[in-house]
Every structure is written in structure tokens, then in C-alpha cells.
Design an enzyme around this catalytic site. Structure first.
Site, PDB file in Angstrom:
ATOM      1  N   GLU A 261      -4.922  -3.677  -2.034  1.00 45.10           N
ATOM      2  CA  GLU A 261      -6.374  -3.441  -2.009  1.00 45.10           C
ATOM      3  C   GLU A 261      -6.723  -2.184  -1.216  1.00 45.10           C
ATOM      4  O   GLU A 261      -7.851  -1.719  -1.241  1.00 45.10           O
ATOM      5  CB  GLU A 261      -7.102  -4.670  -1.432  1.00 45.10           C
ATOM      6  CG  GLU A 261      -6.831  -4.983   0.042  1.00 45.10           C
ATOM      7  CD  GLU A 261      -5.495  -5.708   0.300  1.00 45.10           C
ATOM      8  OE1 GLU A 261      -4.600  -5.661  -0.556  1.00 45.10           O
ATOM      9  OE2 GLU A 261      -5.373  -6.283   1.396  1.00 45.10           O
TER      10      GLU A 261
ATOM     11  N   PHE B 180       0.818  -1.227   0.000  1.00 44.08           N
ATOM     12  CA  PHE B 180       0.000   0.000   0.000  1.00 44.08           C
ATOM     13  C   PHE B 180       0.845   1.267   0.000  1.00 44.08           C
ATOM     14  O   PHE B 180       0.369   2.326  -0.410  1.00 44.08           O
ATOM     15  CB  PHE B 180      -0.952   0.013   1.216  1.00 44.08           C
ATOM     16  CG  PHE B 180      -0.292   0.448   2.503  1.00 44.08           C
ATOM     17  CD1 PHE B 180      -0.112   1.795   2.799  1.00 44.08           C
ATOM     18  CD2 PHE B 180       0.180  -0.491   3.422  1.00 44.08           C
ATOM     19  CE1 PHE B 180       0.511   2.204   3.968  1.00 44.08           C
ATOM     20  CE2 PHE B 180       0.824  -0.090   4.585  1.00 44.08           C
ATOM     21  CZ  PHE B 180       0.982   1.258   4.861  1.00 44.08           C
TER      22      PHE B 180
ATOM     23  N   GLU C 296       9.061  -3.894  13.003  1.00 41.69           N
ATOM     24  CA  GLU C 296       8.915  -2.772  12.072  1.00 41.69           C
ATOM     25  C   GLU C 296       7.593  -2.104  12.432  1.00 41.69           C
ATOM     26  O   GLU C 296       6.523  -2.690  12.224  1.00 41.69           O
ATOM     27  CB  GLU C 296       8.862  -3.278  10.624  1.00 41.69           C
ATOM     28  CG  GLU C 296       8.688  -2.144   9.628  1.00 41.69           C
ATOM     29  CD  GLU C 296       8.474  -2.622   8.197  1.00 41.69           C
ATOM     30  OE1 GLU C 296       7.748  -3.619   7.985  1.00 41.69           O
ATOM     31  OE2 GLU C 296       9.020  -1.992   7.282  1.00 41.69           O
TER      32      GLU C 296
ATOM     33  N   SER D 209       5.409  -6.844   3.366  1.00 41.57           N
ATOM     34  CA  SER D 209       5.962  -7.124   4.693  1.00 41.57           C
ATOM     35  C   SER D 209       6.749  -8.437   4.687  1.00 41.57           C
ATOM     36  O   SER D 209       6.537  -9.305   3.830  1.00 41.57           O
ATOM     37  CB  SER D 209       4.821  -7.189   5.704  1.00 41.57           C
ATOM     38  OG  SER D 209       3.932  -8.222   5.323  1.00 41.57           O
TER      39      SER D 209
ATOM     40  N   CYS E 195       9.506   1.791   3.495  1.00 43.71           N
ATOM     41  CA  CYS E 195      10.401   0.672   3.825  1.00 43.71           C
ATOM     42  C   CYS E 195      11.820   1.155   4.031  1.00 43.71           C
ATOM     43  O   CYS E 195      12.648   0.440   4.557  1.00 43.71           O
ATOM     44  CB  CYS E 195      10.360  -0.369   2.727  1.00 43.71           C
ATOM     45  SG  CYS E 195      11.026   0.262   1.197  1.00 43.71           S
TER      46      CYS E 195
HETATM   47  P1  NAD Z   1       1.593  -6.580   3.039  1.00 43.47           P
HETATM   48  O1  NAD Z   1       2.647  -7.628   3.091  1.00 43.47           O
HETATM   49  O2  NAD Z   1       0.502  -6.634   4.038  1.00 43.47           O
HETATM   50  O3  NAD Z   1       0.854  -6.602   1.590  1.00 43.47           O
HETATM   51  C1  NAD Z   1       1.588  -6.583   0.392  1.00 43.47           C
HETATM   52  C2  NAD Z   1       0.773  -7.285  -0.685  1.00 43.47           C
HETATM   53  O4  NAD Z   1       0.560  -8.649  -0.291  1.00 43.47           O
HETATM   54  C3  NAD Z   1      -0.600  -6.677  -0.912  1.00 43.47           C
HETATM   55  O5  NAD Z   1      -0.875  -6.663  -2.296  1.00 43.47           O
HETATM   56  C4  NAD Z   1      -1.532  -7.620  -0.168  1.00 43.47           C
HETATM   57  O6  NAD Z   1      -2.816  -7.694  -0.750  1.00 43.47           O
HETATM   58  C5  NAD Z   1      -0.830  -8.946  -0.276  1.00 43.47           C
HETATM   59  N1  NAD Z   1      -1.081  -9.823   0.886  1.00 43.47           N
HETATM   60  C6  NAD Z   1      -1.280  -9.422   2.172  1.00 43.47           C
HETATM   61  N2  NAD Z   1      -1.482 -10.500   2.969  1.00 43.47           N
HETATM   62  C7  NAD Z   1      -1.394 -11.592   2.177  1.00 43.47           C
HETATM   63  C8  NAD Z   1      -1.497 -13.003   2.422  1.00 43.47           C
HETATM   64  N3  NAD Z   1      -1.733 -13.486   3.643  1.00 43.47           N
HETATM   65  N4  NAD Z   1      -1.358 -13.834   1.377  1.00 43.47           N
HETATM   66  C9  NAD Z   1      -1.119 -13.374   0.143  1.00 43.47           C
HETATM   67  N5  NAD Z   1      -1.013 -12.050  -0.140  1.00 43.47           N
HETATM   68  C10 NAD Z   1      -1.143 -11.162   0.857  1.00 43.47           C
HETATM   69  O7  NAD Z   1       2.339  -5.169   3.063  1.00 43.47           O
HETATM   70  P2  NAD Z   1       1.682  -3.722   3.160  1.00 43.47           P
HETATM   71  O8  NAD Z   1       1.169  -3.530   4.537  1.00 43.47           O
HETATM   72  O9  NAD Z   1       0.793  -3.466   2.013  1.00 43.47           O
HETATM   73  O10 NAD Z   1       2.979  -2.819   2.945  1.00 43.47           O
HETATM   74  C11 NAD Z   1       3.842  -2.448   3.972  1.00 43.47           C
HETATM   75  C12 NAD Z   1       5.036  -3.378   4.073  1.00 43.47           C
HETATM   76  O11 NAD Z   1       5.733  -3.408   2.830  1.00 43.47           O
HETATM   77  C13 NAD Z   1       6.066  -2.923   5.091  1.00 43.47           C
HETATM   78  O12 NAD Z   1       6.517  -4.057   5.785  1.00 43.47           O
HETATM   79  C14 NAD Z   1       7.180  -2.330   4.254  1.00 43.47           C
HETATM   80  O13 NAD Z   1       8.467  -2.352   4.830  1.00 43.47           O
HETATM   81  C15 NAD Z   1       7.123  -3.222   3.063  1.00 43.47           C
HETATM   82  N6  NAD Z   1       7.755  -2.592   1.912  1.00 43.47           N
HETATM   83  C16 NAD Z   1       8.973  -3.046   1.540  1.00 43.47           C
HETATM   84  C17 NAD Z   1       9.629  -2.448   0.491  1.00 43.47           C
HETATM   85  C18 NAD Z   1      10.979  -2.928   0.086  1.00 43.47           C
HETATM   86  O14 NAD Z   1      11.444  -2.473  -0.949  1.00 43.47           O
HETATM   87  N7  NAD Z   1      11.641  -3.814   0.783  1.00 43.47           N
HETATM   88  C19 NAD Z   1       9.027  -1.382  -0.198  1.00 43.47           C
HETATM   89  C20 NAD Z   1       7.761  -0.955   0.199  1.00 43.47           C
HETATM   90  C21 NAD Z   1       7.132  -1.580   1.264  1.00 43.47           C
END
Ligand code: NAD
Length: 498
Positions: free
Chosen positions: A177, A150, A383, A227, A282
Site C-alpha cells: 500500500e 514496498f 533487520e 518481513s 532484502c
Molecule cells: P511487510 O511485511 O510490512 O509487508 C509486506 C506485505 O504484507 C504488504 O503487502 C503489506 O500490506 C502486508 N502486511 C503488512 N502487515 C500485515 C499484517 N499484519 N497482516 C497481513 N498483511 C500484512 O514488509 P515491507 O515493509 O513492505 O517490506 C520490507 C520487508 O520485506 C523486509 O523485511 C525485507 O527483508 C522483506 N523482503 C524480503 C524479500 C525476500 O526475498 N526474502 C524480498 C523483498 C523484501
């Protein structure tokens, strides 16, 4: 009337058919403004089938065809910066200038993709044996998928698809989403630029859609950013299904401040990097490690600056920091601050009670600053992904480096010092994928690659830059012999060529 965000498949809007929708809120008001369609397995299959059909021609198209479309897309993106930034602010909450920044950083990767012909030049060795030449070429994989978080709804998809489609693949994006509209706007611009239908598709949804992409036999590679627990799951599952995977995870980014550093510059950098985008980056600095006797002075300088940050709706030009993405996330972030004192932290600033007049239902939290944080505190170990900065103390450079290297995360890190020798040592000794020297958020430019170490990245490839081209192509080596017309036939030889 509530807006509905639908899928984008085969160059057009496709209404959700599963009957399941997710709510999208305006984080500044807390109001549900939009419903986003969640894809069923069948809808994901339809998108993958469309992308597979499109690959039959796109994979064969010329480099000139592909890059000319990307140049047109670049111009459209440039002209639509504000429109995309407004969509981001409305669903994510970040301030407009920050949203514009994310579009600009995404555009850098489009620039890179416009010049993909240089990266795809291949290699040729002539006369490796008598009349034998060897060429190394790279070819597209087929249908590839991107699953994005997101916090950068425009930039992170642009870390992926420009290079994927420039190298001849077709793409299925599953955006977050929580803020799905920017992805659809980008799809419309790609279409306007002349991208053939089916080359870029968007399916919205949750675990159902993601899991189908991870197991679909026609998806050849998966890029994920999100994440750490989900990154680990994506890497394990997609690998088990035979796919190429790059899964970028979460972070806890440290900034080591040595006693000789310019403390005003260090405090400016710490505040910008910790509280920008409300800490939902991130690459945010979430832990400052103060070395030697500078701790109290540095904390005071950070406090003075942090207290002045103006918090308000992202579309108010006076705001420097917006709300958090959801109420649930806001409450989770607050819980770390609420428990901090009991965990042995000194609470210098407590933002948990903050609200904005006239926007009382928004997902607000103010600035929090925790000092003398023990490494055992949850506020340090997790985090937090919010505007909470932890300050830790170390006696020596060595103690500071050991502390940082003990973290399971290894995304970005920074050192602040005037000592070139110490900075050089830090670059070599620190266990993180991206290092800043007097630069708090060392996000590589588009023609270098972005990626962390340890629990911040699963897979071999970093994202964009040269690694991006490698990830979205597979190598082939062609060995060719063209006998000279004057040569006599070589004859049969059953020996292994020497
Ligand atoms: P998230 O892991 O909750 O979601 C990321 C994606 O995975 C979304 O499209 C979501 O719909 C999907 N998803 C979520 N739960 C799932 C599941 N159980 N099974 C399958 N798919 C699933 O992350 P977020 O909250 O949207 O974003 C924030 C996180 O992203 C933070 O931890 C941040 O550090 C990380 N991030 C990392 C980078 C990087 O380059 N390393 C860059 C941006 C964000």
C-alpha cells in the site's frame, strides 16, 4: 489534486467502494501525493470470483496462446521501463537507475515465462509393464494470490505472476500500500498485450484484504514476500486454511572477508551492497565480518568510500542514494544508530542528522557505519532495512562462519577471498539459501530459484526458476495400457499388480 489509485479487476479499473484509503507519500518531499483504495472483504471476493471465472478458459488455453501474450507483454514492458521506473521513484524514493534495475530483473522472469513450454514438457516412461506407459504432467492450481512488499514494487510481483499465468493460473495481486502505482501500470500493460480480462487482478489494501485472501476457499496458493513476522503469519494462516504457501521473509546478510581478500574490491562491494537503495533490499549486506588483522584497514576503506555517496531525490540524476520509504521507518532506522554507542558499538559514521537542502521534509538519513559491533547489539540482531552497516570482527574463518550460522536469518551471504578452497568450504558449511563468492548480492538469475533458509523463508518452494513452475502447478501421473488388438482379454485377477 491528489491522485487516486484504484483496484484492477476483470481487465479494468474498479473504484474503491470501502470508503477507506491509505496515503502514499513522495519520500523525497514527505508530501502525500496519492490516495490508494483499501479493499473490503467484498471487494477481495469480487476479484477472486472474477479470477475464478477467467480460470475456466485460461486454464484450458494453449501454451502457444499464453506465451504469445507474454512475448507481447515483454515488448511492452521493455518499452515502458522508464515510465515504470518513474512511478517507483515517485512513491518508493529509490534513484532512477536503481528503479530501472528492478524492472530489468523482473523482466528476466518474464523471459523465463515466455519459454514455459520447455519447463512444462512433462515426462514419459514407455513400456513400464507389458503395453503400459506412464506420463507425468503438471497442471495449474486455479486462482493464486501474491502479496508483495514496498521495496521492489515492480520486481517482486514479477517474481510471481509471469510464471503463475504462463502455467495457466489466474492471479490476484495485493501490492504494498506504500507504493501501489507500478502494479497498476503492469496490469494495464498485460491488458494491452491481450491478456484476457480477469487473468490478472490487483486489489490494494492492508490486513483486511490480505486476511481475506488467506482464508478465501477459492484461492489455492499464496506467494508472499515481506518481513519475517508477517511471512511467518502468512505461512501459518494460509497453511491452516489448506493452501500451498511460499512466504519469503526478512534478512541480515553477512559478508565474510578473509585476510587474503582484495580489500579494495571487498570495500567497494560492501559499500555498494550495504547502501544501495538506502539499504532497503532484502539482499543488502548489513553485516561485514572481518577475519584476522584486516579489520581496521577494511573499515577505513569502507568509510572513505561511504562518505562520498551522494544522497538526494531519486529523480535527480546526481543522486546515488534516495530517502527512506516513510518518516516512521526513517526514525526507526535512526534509533539503531542513536543507541549504538550505548550498546558497545564504535560509531564510525553517523548519518542521523542528514538532510537535503530544499527537501527538508523528506525521509532523509545519511550513511552510518558501526564498527566492533557486539552480537548482543540490537543494531546487529534486527533487520534495520536502512543505510547502516555493522562491522564485526572474528579471529578465524571458523569463528566467522559460526557467527553467521548463529543468525536466525539465512537469506544471502557472501565470502570475499582469493582462496578457492576456503570459498568451496564456505559454500558447503554456510546456512543460507543464496551464496556469493566475491559477489556481494548473489540474487539468482531468473532461471535459477531465489530463496533463503531459516527465518528468511517459510515453505518448501523458493521463488521463480524451476521452483516457481513447481509451486504454481500440481503433478499428475497417468498410467495407460493400450492392449495390442491381437491380445486375448487379460481376464479377472484380484491380486495386487506385481
Ligand atoms: P511487510 O511485511 O510490512 O509487508 C509486506 C506485505 O504484507 C504488504 O503487502 C503489506 O500490506 C502486508 N502486511 C503488512 N502487515 C500485515 C499484517 N499484519 N497482516 C497481513 N498483511 C500484512 O514488509 P515491507 O515493509 O513492505 O517490506 C520490507 C520487508 O520485506 C523486509 O523485511 C525485507 O527483508 C522483506 N523482503 C524480503 C524479500 C525476500 O526475498 N526474502 C524480498 C523483498 C523484501
Amino acid at each position: 489534486m491528489t491522485k487516486i489509485v484504484n483496484h484492477w479487476i476483470g481487465g479494468k479499473t474498479v473504484e474503491g467502494a470501502s470508503g477507506t484509503y491509505g496515503p502514499v507519500t513522495d519520500p523525497a518531499t514527505g508530501a502525500v501525493t496519492t490516495k490508494v483504495a483499501f479493499a473490503s472483504v467484498e471487494e477481495v471476493d469480487a476479484a477472486v470470483a472474477t479470477a475464478k471465472d477467467a480460470f475456466a478458459t485460461w486454464g484450458q488455453s494453449s501454451l502457444a496462446q499464453r506465451t504469445s501474450i507474454l512475448f507481447k507483454f515483454r515488448a511492452l514492458l521493455d518499452a515502458n521501463r522508464d515510465a515504470i521506473a518513474e512511478l517507483i521513484t515517485a512513491e518508493h524514493g529509490k534513484v532512477h537507475s536503481d528503479a530501472l534495475g528492478e524492472v530489468a530483473r523482473g523482466l528476466e522472469i518474464v523471459d523465463l515465462a515466455c519459454g514455459i513450454n520447455v519447463q512444462l514438457k512433462g515426462e514419459l516412461s514407455t513400456q513400464v509393464a507389458s503395453r503400459v506407459d506412464v506420463a507425468a504432467i503438471r497442471q495449474p492450481l486455479g486462482v493464486v494470490a501474491g502479496i508483495t512488499p514496498f521495496n521492489f514494487p515492480a520486481m517482486v510481483p514479477m517474481w510471481m505472476f509471469p510464471i503463475a499465468i504462463a502455467t495457466g493460473n489466474t492471479f490476484v495481486l495485493k501490492p504494498s500500500e506504500k507504493d501501489p502505482s507500478a502494479a497498476v501500470k503492469i496490469a494495464e500493460l498485460l491488458s494491452e498485450a491481450g491478456l484476457p480480462d480477469g487473468v490478472f487482478n490487483v486489489v490494494h489494501g492492508d490486513k483486511v484484504a490480505v486476511d481475506r485472501l488467506l482464508e478465501h476457499p477459492d484461492v489455492k496458493a499464496v506467494s508472499f514476500v515481506g518481513s519475517t513476522p508477517i511471512a511467518r503469519y502468512i505461512h501459518t494462516t494460509a497453511s491452516a486454511n489448506g493452501k500451498r504457501v511460499q512466504a519469503l521473509g526478512g534478512a541480515k546478510n553477512h559478508m565474510l572477508v578473509l585476510p587474503d581478500a582484495d580489500l579494495d574490491a571487498a570495500a567497494d562491494a560492501a559499500v555498494s551492497a550495504a547502501y544501495g537503495s538506502a539499504g532497503e533490499r532484502c539482499m543488502a549486506i548489513s553485516a561485514v565480518v572481518a577475519v584476522g588483522a584486516i579489520g581496521d584497514t577494511l573499515v577505513e576503506k569502507i568509510r572513505e568510500r561511504a562518505e562520498k555517496i551522494k544522497i538526494g531525490p531519486g529523480n535527480d540524476p546526481a543522486s546515488e542514494m534516495g530517502p527512506l520509504i516513510t518518516k516512521v521507518h526513517r526514525d526507526k532506522v535512526a534509533s539503531y544508530v542513536e543507541n549504538a554507542a550505548a550498546e558497545g558499538c564504535e560509531v564510525v559514521l553517523d548519518g542521523t542528522g542528514y538532510t537535503v537542502e530544499g527537501f527538508e521534509d523528506g525521509h532523509w538519513i545519511g550513511i552510518s557505519l558501526l564498527d566492533k559491533v557486539p552480537t548482543s547489539a540490537k543494531a546487529y540482531q534486527d533487520e534495520i532495512f536502512g543505510p547502516v552497516l555493522c562491522v564485526l570482527r572474528a579471529e578465524t574463518y571458523e569463528e566467522g562462519v559460526a557467527l553467521i550460522n548463529a543468525s536466525p536469518f539465512g537469506n544471502g551471504t557472501a565470502i570475499f577471498t582469493r582462496d578457492g578452497g576456503a570459498a568451496r568450504r564456505f559454500q558447503l558449511e554456510i546456512e543460507a539459501g543464496m551464496v556469493g563468492v566475491n559477489v556481494p548480492i548473489p540474487v539468482p538469475v531468473g532461471y535459477h530459484s531465489f530463496g533463503g533458509w531459516k527465518d528468511s523463508l517459510f515453505g518448501d518452494h523458493h521463488i521463480y526458476g524451476n521452483d516457481g513452475t513447481h509451486f504454481y502447478t500440481r503433478g499428475k501421473v497417468v498410467t495407460t495400457r493400450w492392449p495390442d488388438p491381437a491380445d486375448a482379454p487379460a481376464g479377472v485377477d484380484l491380486g495386487f499388480p506385481r
